[in-house]
Design an enzyme around this catalytic site. Structure first.
Site, PDB file in Angstrom:
ATOM      1  N   ASP A   1       0.953  -1.378  -0.050  1.00 16.86           N
ATOM      2  CA  ASP A   1      -0.030  -0.084  -0.026  1.00 16.86           C
ATOM      3  C   ASP A   1       0.923   1.189   0.015  1.00 16.86           C
ATOM      4  OD1 ASP A   1      -2.264  -1.551   0.455  1.00 16.86           O
ATOM      5  OD2 ASP A   1      -1.692  -1.806   2.311  1.00 16.86           O
TER       6      ASP A   1
ATOM      7  N   HIS B   1      -4.417  -1.328  -6.335  1.00 17.35           N
ATOM      8  CA  HIS B   1      -4.010  -0.007  -6.614  1.00 17.35           C
ATOM      9  C   HIS B   1      -5.247   0.877  -6.910  1.00 17.35           C
ATOM     10  CE1 HIS B   1      -0.285  -1.827  -7.031  1.00 17.35           C
ATOM     11  NE2 HIS B   1      -0.497  -2.238  -8.564  1.00 17.35           N
TER      12      HIS B   1
END
Length: 430
Positions: A13, A41
């Site tokens: 992340d 994403h």
């Protein structure tokens, strides 16, 4: 000219999607080399938001070839769903610009069911997975019983391969008191989806070798982060694949000489999803403030991420295990307005100072962070596109991170937008 690998230097992340998308303008081919659709994403381009999980970020740019390598575990339905959603947003995705390794391992419904069962059981097997079947699919791969994409093209041998797979899974299900799986049903499902998948199938190692010899630029896109690596991460609270940069070669069918530059991604602070050790976690108002500002929720799961201060020890370790040449620092703007910022520079373990994160699960839980306090800044860094746009104290913070992790900053990201990026060193020209 260097082929570039992009990997996370924390627990995932870190903003790899945006950076890969930004770099892909200079690349000819973008390659996913490990993981599955468990790592998402979110990219914002010209005000439009795109969410990717399995597809390489190169699909967002016209004229680029995107490749899913053999190191990935591939969920057929997730793939078709993601392609469909992006096509509905106006993107052109077809076998002309997207290829999938013919020897990629398939994720089947039985893998997702087993993953969910382990996570929901009270036997101590839960580690905080996304329940998407990633781990069980990798288990079948290394157990030499997986169904691969190429198998869908041979209906004469596919039933035998399904029987071999179910010899394991039905024995397991029998022991767990679950209903046994009918191989004929799996065969029907795979036969139905095969015509939609097989046009994308490719001998990827050969394709990439040819393109390399033609002088094409390759960009390898990692998923998750180095601290989730099955060997080098916070085991057992890790993913089921190798996430370090060396996996780019294995997961795409190329030798290590194909890698020219490794770009590591890290946030200006630290986040983690799921269970496992997190020395700098701030389970307090500071952590909540970071999470709210950074919109720290999983792209795929919606789960809130745990938030804490930057851990230079862990990032330095990732720099070493990945062979990182330069770092891309993201979300610096989230720290705007803090009076002071803490950075972890070392640990105490059982009363002794150490400069690395221990491998043992018990020791990992006992380490205590040693902090250095750095003065914050009041002026905004959001949307900055040059060093001149940054407050002096923010620059000092970035420079101190470079010193602590032993690696230069190559890129700096100051918002989710593609263009809000400060380039220090171009990885493709290093």
């Amino acid at each position: 000219m260097a082929n570039v690998v992009v990997v996370g230097a924390q627990w995932g992340d870190e903003g790899k999607g945006k950076i890969v998308d930004w770099l892909s303008e200079q690349a000819d081919i973008v390659v996913r080399f490990q993981g599955g659709h468990n790592a998402g994403h979110t990219l914002v381009i010209n005000g439009a938001t795109y969410k990717l999980a399995l597809l390489p970020s190169g699909v967002l740019r016209s004229g680029k070839l995107s490749v899913i390598g053999n190191g990935v575990v591939f969920d057929p339905q997730a793939f078709l769903d993601e392609v469909g959603k992006l096509q509905a947003q106006g993107l052109i995705i077809s076998p002309d610009n997207l290829r999938v390794a013919e020897n990629v391992t398939l994720i089947l419904p039985l893998h997702r069911e087993l993953d969910a069962l382990r996570e929901s059981s009270n036997t101590g097997t839960a580690i905080g997975t996304t329940r998407r079947g990633i781990g069980p699919a990798y288990e079948d791969k290394v157990g030499r019983r997986a169904i691969r994409l190429m198998d869908l093209a041979d209906l004469d041998t596919l039933p035998h391969k399904i029987d071999r797979l179910l010899a394991h899974h039905n024995a397991l299900r029998r022991g767990l008191g679950l209903e046994l799986i009918d191989g004929a049903e799996i065969l029907r499902e795979l036969t139905a989806v095969a015509p939609k998948l097989l046009p994308y199938a490719e001998t990827v190692w050969r394709l990439l070798d040819i393109k390399r010899r033609e002088g094409k630029r390759l960009l390898f896109e990692g998923a998750q982060g180095a601290l989730l690596d099955v060997d080098h991460g916070t085991y057992p609270y890790v993913t089921s694949s190798n996430t370090v940069a060396a996996q780019a070669a294995t997961g795409a069918g190329l030798g290590p000489g194909a890698i020219g530059y490794v770009l590591g991604l890290c946030k200006a602070y630290t986040t983690r999803v799921g269970q496992g050790p997190f020395p700098t976690e701030q389970d307090n108002e500071t952590g909540r403030k970071i999470g709210e500002r950074g919109r720290e929720f999983g792209t795929n799961t919606g789960r809130p991420r745990r938030c804490g201060w930057f851990d230079a020890v862990l990032v330095r370790q990732a720099v070493r295990t990945c062979g990182i040449n330069g770092l891309a620092l993201t979300k610096l703007d989230i720290l705007d307005g803090f009076d002071t910022i803490e950075v972890c520079t070392g640990y105490r373990l059982d009363g002794k100072e150490i400069d690395h994160f221990p491998a043992g699960e018990g020791a990992q839980a006992r380490v205590e962070p040693i902090y250095e306090t750095i003065e914050g800044w009041k002026q905004p860094t959001a949307n900055a596109r040059s060093w001149a746009d940054l407050p002096a104290q923010a620059i000092k913070y970035v420079r101190r991170i470079e010193e602590l992790v032993g690696c230069p900053i190559a890129l700096l990201s100051t918002s989710p937008e593609r263009e809000d990026t400060i380039l220090v060193q171009n990885p493709f020209e290093a």
